[in-house]
Scaffold this motif. Sequence first.
Motif, PDB file in Angstrom:
ATOM      1  N   GLY A  38      49.724  43.898  58.722  1.00  0.00           N
ATOM      2  CA  GLY A  38      50.469  45.069  59.164  1.00  0.00           C
ATOM      3  C   GLY A  38      51.636  45.453  58.277  1.00  0.00           C
ATOM      4  O   GLY A  38      52.207  46.550  58.431  1.00  0.00           O
ATOM      5  N   GLU A  39      52.019  44.609  57.344  1.00  0.00           N
ATOM      6  CA  GLU A  39      53.144  44.922  56.458  1.00  0.00           C
ATOM      7  C   GLU A  39      52.783  46.097  55.548  1.00  0.00           C
ATOM      8  O   GLU A  39      51.643  46.226  55.089  1.00  0.00           O
ATOM      9  N   VAL A  40      53.762  46.945  55.272  1.00  0.00           N
ATOM     10  CA  VAL A  40      53.548  48.115  54.419  1.00  0.00           C
ATOM     11  C   VAL A  40      54.543  48.096  53.273  1.00  0.00           C
ATOM     12  O   VAL A  40      55.743  47.885  53.482  1.00  0.00           O
ATOM     13  N   ILE A  41      54.062  48.286  52.051  1.00  0.00           N
ATOM     14  CA  ILE A  41      54.926  48.401  50.887  1.00  0.00           C
ATOM     15  C   ILE A  41      54.505  49.636  50.096  1.00  0.00           C
ATOM     16  O   ILE A  41      53.422  50.192  50.315  1.00  0.00           O
ATOM     17  N   THR A  42      55.348  50.064  49.156  1.00  0.00           N
ATOM     18  CA  THR A  42      55.027  51.200  48.300  1.00  0.00           C
ATOM     19  C   THR A  42      55.227  50.822  46.842  1.00  0.00           C
ATOM     20  O   THR A  42      55.975  49.896  46.516  1.00  0.00           O
ATOM     21  N   CYS A  43      54.556  51.561  45.959  1.00  0.00           N
ATOM     22  CA  CYS A  43      54.715  51.301  44.524  1.00  0.00           C
ATOM     23  C   CYS A  43      54.416  52.569  43.743  1.00  0.00           C
ATOM     24  O   CYS A  43      53.739  53.487  44.231  1.00  0.00           O
ATOM     25  N   ARG A  44      54.896  52.593  42.523  1.00  0.00           N
ATOM     26  CA  ARG A  44      54.631  53.721  41.621  1.00  0.00           C
ATOM     27  C   ARG A  44      53.226  53.658  41.053  1.00  0.00           C
ATOM     28  O   ARG A  44      52.528  54.663  40.976  1.00  0.00           O
ATOM     29  N   ALA A  45      52.820  52.480  40.633  1.00  0.00           N
ATOM     30  CA  ALA A  45      51.503  52.316  40.014  1.00  0.00           C
ATOM     31  C   ALA A  45      50.787  51.145  40.675  1.00  0.00           C
ATOM     32  O   ALA A  45      51.376  50.079  40.870  1.00  0.00           O
ATOM     33  N   LEU A  46      49.516  51.352  41.002  1.00  0.00           N
ATOM     34  CA  LEU A  46      48.708  50.317  41.637  1.00  0.00           C
ATOM     35  C   LEU A  46      47.615  49.885  40.666  1.00  0.00           C
ATOM     36  O   LEU A  46      46.880  50.715  40.133  1.00  0.00           O
ATOM     37  N   ILE A  47      47.521  48.586  40.453  1.00  0.00           N
ATOM     38  CA  ILE A  47      46.524  48.025  39.545  1.00  0.00           C
ATOM     39  C   ILE A  47      45.660  47.043  40.329  1.00  0.00           C
ATOM     40  O   ILE A  47      46.175  46.122  40.961  1.00  0.00           O
ATOM     41  N   THR A  48      44.359  47.251  40.305  1.00  0.00           N
ATOM     42  CA  THR A  48      43.453  46.321  40.975  1.00  0.00           C
ATOM     43  C   THR A  48      42.857  45.363  39.950  1.00  0.00           C
ATOM     44  O   THR A  48      42.391  45.784  38.895  1.00  0.00           O
ATOM     45  N   ALA A  49      42.886  44.085  40.296  1.00  0.00           N
ATOM     46  CA  ALA A  49      42.328  43.041  39.433  1.00  0.00           C
ATOM     47  C   ALA A  49      41.534  42.079  40.304  1.00  0.00           C
ATOM     48  O   ALA A  49      41.710  40.869  40.249  1.00  0.00           O
ATOM     49  N   THR A  50      40.654  42.663  41.119  1.00  0.00           N
ATOM     50  CA  THR A  50      39.907  41.875  42.090  1.00  0.00           C
ATOM     51  C   THR A  50      38.607  41.311  41.538  1.00  0.00           C
ATOM     52  O   THR A  50      37.959  40.501  42.197  1.00  0.00           O
ATOM     53  N   GLY A  51      38.224  41.737  40.338  1.00  0.00           N
ATOM     54  CA  GLY A  51      37.025  41.200  39.714  1.00  0.00           C
ATOM     55  C   GLY A  51      35.740  41.721  40.332  1.00  0.00           C
ATOM     56  O   GLY A  51      35.738  42.502  41.281  1.00  0.00           O
ATOM     57  N   GLN A  52      34.629  41.263  39.769  1.00  0.00           N
ATOM     58  CA  GLN A  52      33.311  41.652  40.266  1.00  0.00           C
ATOM     59  C   GLN A  52      32.617  40.506  40.999  1.00  0.00           C
ATOM     60  O   GLN A  52      31.562  40.696  41.608  1.00  0.00           O
ATOM     61  N   LEU A  53      33.206  39.316  40.937  1.00  0.00           N
ATOM     62  CA  LEU A  53      32.551  38.137  41.515  1.00  0.00           C
ATOM     63  C   LEU A  53      33.466  37.467  42.524  1.00  0.00           C
ATOM     64  O   LEU A  53      33.769  36.275  42.424  1.00  0.00           O
ATOM     65  N   ILE A  97      22.179  25.745  51.596  1.00  0.00           N
ATOM     66  CA  ILE A  97      23.213  26.196  50.661  1.00  0.00           C
ATOM     67  C   ILE A  97      22.729  27.487  50.003  1.00  0.00           C
ATOM     68  O   ILE A  97      21.615  27.559  49.485  1.00  0.00           O
ATOM     69  N   TYR A  98      23.587  28.501  50.021  1.00  0.00           N
ATOM     70  CA  TYR A  98      23.253  29.782  49.409  1.00  0.00           C
ATOM     71  C   TYR A  98      23.746  29.817  47.961  1.00  0.00           C
ATOM     72  O   TYR A  98      24.937  29.689  47.695  1.00  0.00           O
ATOM     73  N   GLY A  99      22.820  30.011  47.047  1.00  0.00           N
ATOM     74  CA  GLY A  99      23.174  30.247  45.648  1.00  0.00           C
ATOM     75  C   GLY A  99      22.807  31.670  45.302  1.00  0.00           C
ATOM     76  O   GLY A  99      22.141  31.931  44.289  1.00  0.00           O
ATOM     77  N   THR A 100      23.250  32.595  46.152  1.00  0.00           N
ATOM     78  CA  THR A 100      22.790  33.986  46.094  1.00  0.00           C
ATOM     79  C   THR A 100      23.785  34.942  45.449  1.00  0.00           C
ATOM     80  O   THR A 100      23.660  36.159  45.592  1.00  0.00           O
ATOM     81  N   GLY A 101      24.786  34.399  44.775  1.00  0.00           N
ATOM     82  CA  GLY A 101      25.667  35.252  43.993  1.00  0.00           C
ATOM     83  C   GLY A 101      26.650  36.059  44.806  1.00  0.00           C
ATOM     84  O   GLY A 101      27.072  35.666  45.897  1.00  0.00           O
ATOM     85  N   PHE A 102      26.983  37.241  44.278  1.00  0.00           N
ATOM     86  CA  PHE A 102      28.084  38.030  44.812  1.00  0.00           C
ATOM     87  C   PHE A 102      27.697  39.491  44.986  1.00  0.00           C
ATOM     88  O   PHE A 102      26.727  39.968  44.390  1.00  0.00           O
ATOM     89  N   LYS A 103      28.493  40.203  45.777  1.00  0.00           N
ATOM     90  CA  LYS A 103      28.317  41.638  45.960  1.00  0.00           C
ATOM     91  C   LYS A 103      28.995  42.354  44.790  1.00  0.00           C
ATOM     92  O   LYS A 103      30.018  43.025  44.952  1.00  0.00           O
ATOM     93  N   ALA A 104      28.408  42.196  43.628  1.00  0.00           N
ATOM     94  CA  ALA A 104      29.073  42.629  42.395  1.00  0.00           C
ATOM     95  C   ALA A 104      29.197  44.142  42.270  1.00  0.00           C
ATOM     96  O   ALA A 104      30.077  44.641  41.562  1.00  0.00           O
ATOM     97  N   THR A 105      28.324  44.893  42.926  1.00  0.00           N
ATOM     98  CA  THR A 105      28.375  46.352  42.791  1.00  0.00           C
ATOM     99  C   THR A 105      29.291  47.004  43.827  1.00  0.00           C
ATOM    100  O   THR A 105      29.503  48.216  43.782  1.00  0.00           O
TER     101      THR A 105
END
Length: 496
Positions: free
Chosen positions: A133-148, A343-351
């Motif tokens: 629920g916390e809210v913050i603000t910024c001038r520039a937002l950079i996403t670095a969440t990766g594909q995996l 055990i799942y070796g089914t990778g990631f939701k990369a798209t």
Amino acid sequence: MATLLTGLFPMQVTHNVVIIGAGFGGLGMAIRLKAQGQDNLLLIEKGHDVGGCWRDNTYPGAACDVPSHLYSFSFERHYPWSRRFAQQKEIFAYQQYCARKYDLYRHIRFNTEVAEARFLDEPGLWEITMTNGEVITCRALITATGQLNQPAYPPLSGIEDFQGPHFHSARWNHDEDLTGKTVAVVGTGASAIQFVPEIAKVAGKVKLFQRSAAHVIPKPDRAYRKAEHWMLKKLPVTQTLDRMRIYAANEARVLGFTSFQKAMLVYEWLFARQLKKQIKDPVLREKLTPDYPMGCKRILMSNDYYPALAQANTEVINYGIDAVDKKGLTDSSGTHHKVDVIIYGTGFKATEFLTPMTITGRNGKDLNSTWRDGAEAYLGITVRGFPNLFMLYGPNTNLGHNSIIYMLESQIHYVQQCLAEMDDQQLHSMEVRESVQARFNDNVQRKISDTVWDKGCHSWYKTDSGKNTNNWPGFTFDYRRQTQHLQLNDYEYKSL
């Protein structure tokens, strides 16, 4: 670029720059921004420490398939790696080392997850709402969440009835002792070929459910000798030279994926030789022979995967899974397999880039809706309708041949230029032109259509509709050339 004009805005700005994710992309971005004098920045990390996928993937045998000397930051390359291909624990330790050395921990908020980010048109700010629920603000937002970062779980009917433990390789259950147990492994991706040989050493039986076989070639891995460690320490230029050698050798591999696909014959020969040498049973060898062109899916590297599958306690099953019950799985041939663990070796939701976050841009534009036909971005970094938003490891910037850290550093340099421009020109917002983004992505998709990735197989590079949203169809040095200098006319600007 120390202020990003925080004092000129009518509402309070919590941070100049917010970075989502503290893996290689987020760490590298923060380090370079701090070097520019930007100290009012925040990294939001949903995990308990830095590291991203190298923090999360702790399964037995986890390691990198890019040599250590190249799988590292260019500004922090003289690191005492223990072997040619680093294992998970060492890569994670390297990331922690970088975070400590460059004083990043005080900028990171751990165990915090972003629920929504919304662009506020009038002030030109991003409003970020956390799941708490916390809210913050910024001038520039950079996403670095990766594909995996988001594990992909197969839709197994009846899995809720299974009485034994079941978990994904990226969420490994270390409390579960596999000794003597019958283990079902679903999937044969990059993670599976690393953990299957390890669990086969202790499990009573391993049943590997394979949707399609993988191309697996030898991995030229070994520990560095004492003399080599001495030389690398006393003459650090030798590590730089080795990094250059690895980069050049890997970069040449892209020809096999793109314009000169006959070059893939070398890797086909390596694959066929290893398969024939390590798998003597012709029936098993047939099961492990892919039915698609080499390179269409990710080429894997291992020296012990095939020997593990040749053991008496392993079984390769070339049928899909129809259902799961409390005792095991029934494959599509009707055979029931009693197992203790799945055990799942089914990778990631990369798209599924940036999900499950909700990203809302200018005039209430929703990013998921914008990307309903497949994610795309200019240079994989910026998207029309989403001003002051920058992505690292975004659409079509993944590699099948070289180090992703090289690509990340290209993107980091480009984003630095964008932020500097916002500061120098006193900009309310900058947004890529629609024609620029469309032209770039039309070119990317045209090039992909001539690659081996578009030769009839289904891979994690593609959406369900068949659009390749993940890979860069060319040389990494060409991508670096395109990101080297910000072209101002690629963007529309709004001044304060």
